[in-house]
Design a protein around this motif. Structure first.
Motif, PDB file in Angstrom:
ATOM      1  N   LEU A   2       1.075  -1.068  -0.230  1.00 30.73           N
ATOM      2  CA  LEU A   2      -0.146  -0.047  -0.226  1.00 30.73           C
ATOM      3  C   LEU A   2       0.536   1.117  -0.420  1.00 30.73           C
ATOM      4  CD1 LEU A   2      -2.693  -0.732   2.281  1.00 30.73           C
ATOM      5  CD2 LEU A   2      -2.744  -0.883   0.085  1.00 30.73           C
ATOM      6  N   GLU A   3       1.684   1.583   0.932  1.00 32.43           N
ATOM      7  CA  GLU A   3       2.722   1.997   1.104  1.00 32.43           C
ATOM      8  C   GLU A   3       3.469   2.700  -0.668  1.00 32.43           C
ATOM      9  OE1 GLU A   3       2.677   0.354   2.589  1.00 32.43           O
ATOM     10  OE2 GLU A   3       2.418   0.257   4.855  1.00 32.43           O
ATOM     11  N   ASP A   4       4.257   1.398  -1.247  1.00 30.99           N
ATOM     12  CA  ASP A   4       5.025   2.356  -2.769  1.00 30.99           C
ATOM     13  C   ASP A   4       4.172   2.485  -3.407  1.00 30.99           C
ATOM     14  OD1 ASP A   4       5.827   1.431  -4.488  1.00 30.99           O
ATOM     15  OD2 ASP A   4       6.346  -0.507  -5.244  1.00 30.99           O
ATOM     16  N   ASP A  11       3.251  11.206  -6.197  1.00 38.40           N
ATOM     17  CA  ASP A  11       4.532  11.800  -6.886  1.00 38.40           C
ATOM     18  C   ASP A  11       3.614  12.456  -7.764  1.00 38.40           C
ATOM     19  OD1 ASP A  11       6.741  10.621  -5.785  1.00 38.40           O
ATOM     20  OD2 ASP A  11       6.736   9.230  -6.979  1.00 38.40           O
ATOM     21  N   ARG A  12       2.667  12.407  -8.207  1.00 33.95           N
ATOM     22  CA  ARG A  12       1.590  13.515  -8.947  1.00 33.95           C
ATOM     23  C   ARG A  12       0.717  14.617  -8.722  1.00 33.95           C
ATOM     24  NH1 ARG A  12       1.518   8.118 -10.877  1.00 33.95           N
ATOM     25  NH2 ARG A  12       1.803   7.642 -13.030  1.00 33.95           N
ATOM     26  N   VAL A  13       1.138  14.372  -7.463  1.00 36.64           N
ATOM     27  CA  VAL A  13       0.616  15.887  -6.460  1.00 36.64           C
ATOM     28  C   VAL A  13       1.884  16.821  -7.159  1.00 36.64           C
ATOM     29  CG1 VAL A  13       0.351  16.666  -4.945  1.00 36.64           C
ATOM     30  CG2 VAL A  13      -1.186  14.938  -5.104  1.00 36.64           C
ATOM     31  N   THR A  14       3.175  16.447  -6.590  1.00 36.97           N
ATOM     32  CA  THR A  14       4.109  17.568  -6.737  1.00 36.97           C
ATOM     33  C   THR A  14       4.554  17.904  -8.399  1.00 36.97           C
ATOM     34  OG1 THR A  14       6.114  15.519  -7.077  1.00 36.97           O
ATOM     35  CG2 THR A  14       5.242  16.814  -4.698  1.00 36.97           C
ATOM     36  N   GLU A  15       3.679  17.573  -9.021  1.00 36.08           N
ATOM     37  CA  GLU A  15       3.723  17.209 -10.332  1.00 36.08           C
ATOM     38  C   GLU A  15       3.347  18.464 -11.437  1.00 36.08           C
ATOM     39  OE1 GLU A  15       3.744  14.153 -13.235  1.00 36.08           O
ATOM     40  OE2 GLU A  15       5.291  12.754 -11.681  1.00 36.08           O
ATOM     41  N   THR A  16       2.119  18.916  -9.961  1.00 34.11           N
ATOM     42  CA  THR A  16       1.358  20.165 -10.857  1.00 34.11           C
ATOM     43  C   THR A  16       1.694  21.269 -10.033  1.00 34.11           C
ATOM     44  OG1 THR A  16      -1.395  20.490 -11.362  1.00 34.11           O
ATOM     45  CG2 THR A  16      -0.272  19.242  -9.241  1.00 34.11           C
ATOM     46  N   THR A  17       1.690  22.376 -10.564  1.00 31.30           N
ATOM     47  CA  THR A  17       1.522  24.130  -9.840  1.00 31.30           C
ATOM     48  C   THR A  17       0.473  24.201  -9.375  1.00 31.30           C
ATOM     49  OG1 THR A  17       0.886  24.710 -12.075  1.00 31.30           O
ATOM     50  CG2 THR A  17       3.033  24.386 -11.893  1.00 31.30           C
ATOM     51  N   ARG A  18      -0.049  23.286  -9.167  1.00 33.53           N
ATOM     52  CA  ARG A  18      -1.735  22.967  -8.101  1.00 33.53           C
ATOM     53  C   ARG A  18      -1.333  23.783  -7.236  1.00 33.53           C
ATOM     54  NH1 ARG A  18      -6.951  23.314  -9.445  1.00 33.53           N
ATOM     55  NH2 ARG A  18      -7.228  24.088  -6.860  1.00 33.53           N
ATOM     56  N   HIS A  19      -1.532  24.565  -6.414  1.00 30.53           N
ATOM     57  CA  HIS A  19      -1.782  24.503  -4.516  1.00 30.53           C
ATOM     58  C   HIS A  19      -3.009  23.947  -3.895  1.00 30.53           C
ATOM     59  CE1 HIS A  19      -0.730  25.564  -0.705  1.00 30.53           C
ATOM     60  NE2 HIS A  19      -2.399  26.395  -0.449  1.00 30.53           N
ATOM     61  N   ALA A  80      -7.769   8.712  -4.738  1.00 27.33           N
ATOM     62  CA  ALA A  80      -8.453   7.077  -4.041  1.00 27.33           C
ATOM     63  C   ALA A  80      -7.397   6.144  -4.372  1.00 27.33           C
ATOM     64  CB  ALA A  80     -10.111   6.962  -4.387  1.00 27.33           C
ATOM     65  N   SER A  81      -7.146   5.978  -3.491  1.00 29.10           N
ATOM     66  CA  SER A  81      -5.550   5.062  -3.672  1.00 29.10           C
ATOM     67  C   SER A  81      -5.810   3.387  -3.536  1.00 29.10           C
ATOM     68  CB  SER A  81      -4.459   4.613  -2.687  1.00 29.10           C
ATOM     69  OG  SER A  81      -3.272   3.671  -2.671  1.00 29.10           O
ATOM     70  N   LEU A  82      -5.985   2.695  -3.992  1.00 27.51           N
ATOM     71  CA  LEU A  82      -6.884   1.041  -4.468  1.00 27.51           C
ATOM     72  C   LEU A  82      -7.582   0.939  -3.454  1.00 27.51           C
ATOM     73  CD1 LEU A  82      -2.921  -0.930  -3.285  1.00 27.51           C
ATOM     74  CD2 LEU A  82      -4.283  -0.988  -5.663  1.00 27.51           C
ATOM     75  N   SER A  83      -8.686   1.381  -3.766  1.00 25.78           N
ATOM     76  CA  SER A  83     -10.177   1.693  -2.795  1.00 25.78           C
ATOM     77  C   SER A  83     -11.484   1.301  -4.171  1.00 25.78           C
ATOM     78  CB  SER A  83     -10.707   2.849  -2.387  1.00 25.78           C
ATOM     79  OG  SER A  83     -10.511   3.915  -3.068  1.00 25.78           O
ATOM     80  N   LEU A  84     -11.132   1.898  -5.699  1.00 27.61           N
ATOM     81  CA  LEU A  84     -12.594   1.868  -6.185  1.00 27.61           C
ATOM     82  C   LEU A  84     -13.087   0.770  -6.423  1.00 27.61           C
ATOM     83  CD1 LEU A  84     -11.695   5.616  -7.992  1.00 27.61           C
ATOM     84  CD2 LEU A  84     -13.244   5.004  -5.640  1.00 27.61           C
ATOM     85  N   HIS A  85     -11.845  -0.437  -6.755  1.00 25.92           N
ATOM     86  CA  HIS A  85     -12.595  -1.725  -7.327  1.00 25.92           C
ATOM     87  C   HIS A  85     -13.866  -2.559  -5.850  1.00 25.92           C
ATOM     88  CE1 HIS A  85      -8.630  -2.427  -4.254  1.00 25.92           C
ATOM     89  NE2 HIS A  85      -9.525  -3.316  -4.457  1.00 25.92           N
ATOM     90  N   TRP A  86     -13.722  -2.219  -5.008  1.00 32.87           N
ATOM     91  CA  TRP A  86     -14.918  -1.792  -4.167  1.00 32.87           C
ATOM     92  C   TRP A  86     -15.984  -1.360  -4.259  1.00 32.87           C
ATOM     93  CZ3 TRP A  86     -14.139  -6.816  -1.651  1.00 32.87           C
ATOM     94  CH2 TRP A  86     -12.367  -7.293  -1.604  1.00 32.87           C
ATOM     95  N   VAL A  87     -16.329  -0.659  -5.554  1.00 36.15           N
ATOM     96  CA  VAL A  87     -17.949   0.596  -5.210  1.00 36.15           C
ATOM     97  C   VAL A  87     -18.255  -0.666  -6.645  1.00 36.15           C
ATOM     98  CG1 VAL A  87     -18.797   2.464  -6.285  1.00 36.15           C
ATOM     99  CG2 VAL A  87     -16.686   2.083  -5.166  1.00 36.15           C
ATOM    100  N   ASN A  88     -19.832  -0.462  -5.970  1.00 33.03           N
ATOM    101  CA  ASN A  88     -20.611  -1.640  -6.863  1.00 33.03           C
ATOM    102  C   ASN A  88     -20.766  -1.009  -8.310  1.00 33.03           C
ATOM    103  OD1 ASN A  88     -20.694  -3.958  -5.186  1.00 33.03           O
ATOM    104  ND2 ASN A  88     -22.257  -2.775  -3.523  1.00 33.03           N
ATOM    105  N   ASP A  89     -20.843   0.370  -8.124  1.00 30.09           N
ATOM    106  CA  ASP A  89     -21.167   1.026  -9.092  1.00 30.09           C
ATOM    107  C   ASP A  89     -20.279   2.535  -9.491  1.00 30.09           C
ATOM    108  OD1 ASP A  89     -22.439   2.404 -10.659  1.00 30.09           O
ATOM    109  OD2 ASP A  89     -24.004   3.726  -9.575  1.00 30.09           O
ATOM    110  N   LEU A  90     -19.566   1.978  -9.898  1.00 31.10           N
ATOM    111  CA  LEU A  90     -18.420   2.631 -10.230  1.00 31.10           C
ATOM    112  C   LEU A  90     -17.892   3.553 -11.466  1.00 31.10           C
ATOM    113  CD1 LEU A  90     -15.276   3.155  -9.753  1.00 31.10           C
ATOM    114  CD2 LEU A  90     -14.918   1.989 -11.390  1.00 31.10           C
TER     115      LEU A  90
END
Length: 240
Positions: A2-4, A11-19, A80-90
């Motif tokens: 999960l940590e990996d 890492d994608r958060v740091t790749e955007t200029t948005r705050h 949503a990190s490794l959680s949406l595959h549990w959703v019935n209606d994605l």
């Protein structure tokens, strides 16, 4: 594990200029929210399980991903990190997520893809067929990479991107794999599964059949869809 995945996604958060000023962590299991807060981003953690939600520390709440208890424009970042595959209606859940986001907000999500845990799936199938003469599904079906960007687009997100990353996990102790899956909340939730108790020999027999590397360590493959998309564009959209 999960940590990996969390590190690769964030890492994608740091790749955007948005705050970002208001984040929602969906199903982060005590890993995503602390990392976002360490970046200086106020974060609400949410999970269907109150016990899992509490792992992230306050503020957190137990809620259903398919019935989000947030008003429109509540967040400018949703992870949503490794959680949406549990959703019935994605598709429906993604629409609700987008509605809870501010214009020009960022969604980051990861999903296990077709091929994930195939080594374990095959081993369980062979072992159960031998022990029972039939099999019950024990690992959830996963989408293909080509489906991911389409799901985001259907939900109204813009500039959807879906990349595949592959992680090979090695275990010196085969039982550690099962403990990791259990600790991550990855249990069998398939409706068509058998509700009879599994044979006592099922998992030991399956683990004996799994491939190992040259050092004798058990090898398991994770194929992940890493998804990035923006909510309905705001004034700053061209700046990404």
């Amino acid at each position: 594990m999960l940590e990996d995945v969390a590190d690769r996604l964030l890492d994608r958060v740091t790749e955007t200029t948005r705050h970002f000023t208001a984040a929602l962590d969906i199903g982060g299991r005590g890993i995503i929210a602390p990392r976002l807060r360490a970046m200086g981003i106020p974060t609400v953690a949410m999970d269907l399980s109150a016990e899992m939600a509490a792992l992230s520390g306050a503020p957190y709440l137990a809620a259903d991903e398919e019935l989000l208890p947030f008003g429109p424009g509540s967040f400018d970042l949703v992870v949503a990190s490794l959680s949406l595959h549990w959703v019935n209606d994605l598709p429906g859940a993604l629409i609700q997520i987008r509605r809870a986001m501010r214009p020009d907000g960022l969604l980051l999500a990861s999903l296990p893809l077709l091929g994930t845990l195939d080594e374990l799936r095959r081993a369980l199938t062979e072992a159960e067929a031998e022990l029972r003469g039939g099999v019950s599904p024990r690992i959830s079906p996963f989408p293909e990479l080509r489906d991911c960007a389409g799901l985001l687009q259907r939900a109204g997100f813009t500039s959807p991107v879906a990349d595949q990353e592959e992680i090979e996990l090695l275990y010196g102790n085969p039982l550690a794999l099962l403990r990791d899956l259990q600790a991550a909340g990855e249990r069998n939730a398939i409706r068509q599964r058998s509700h009879r108790p599994a044979p006592a020999a099922l998992f030991p027999s399956a683990l004996m059949r799994m491939p190992t590397n040259a050092e004798g360590r058990l090898r398991v493959t994770l194929k992940l869809g890493m998804m990035t998309a923006w909510s309905s564009p705001g004034a700053s959209a061209p700046a990404h």
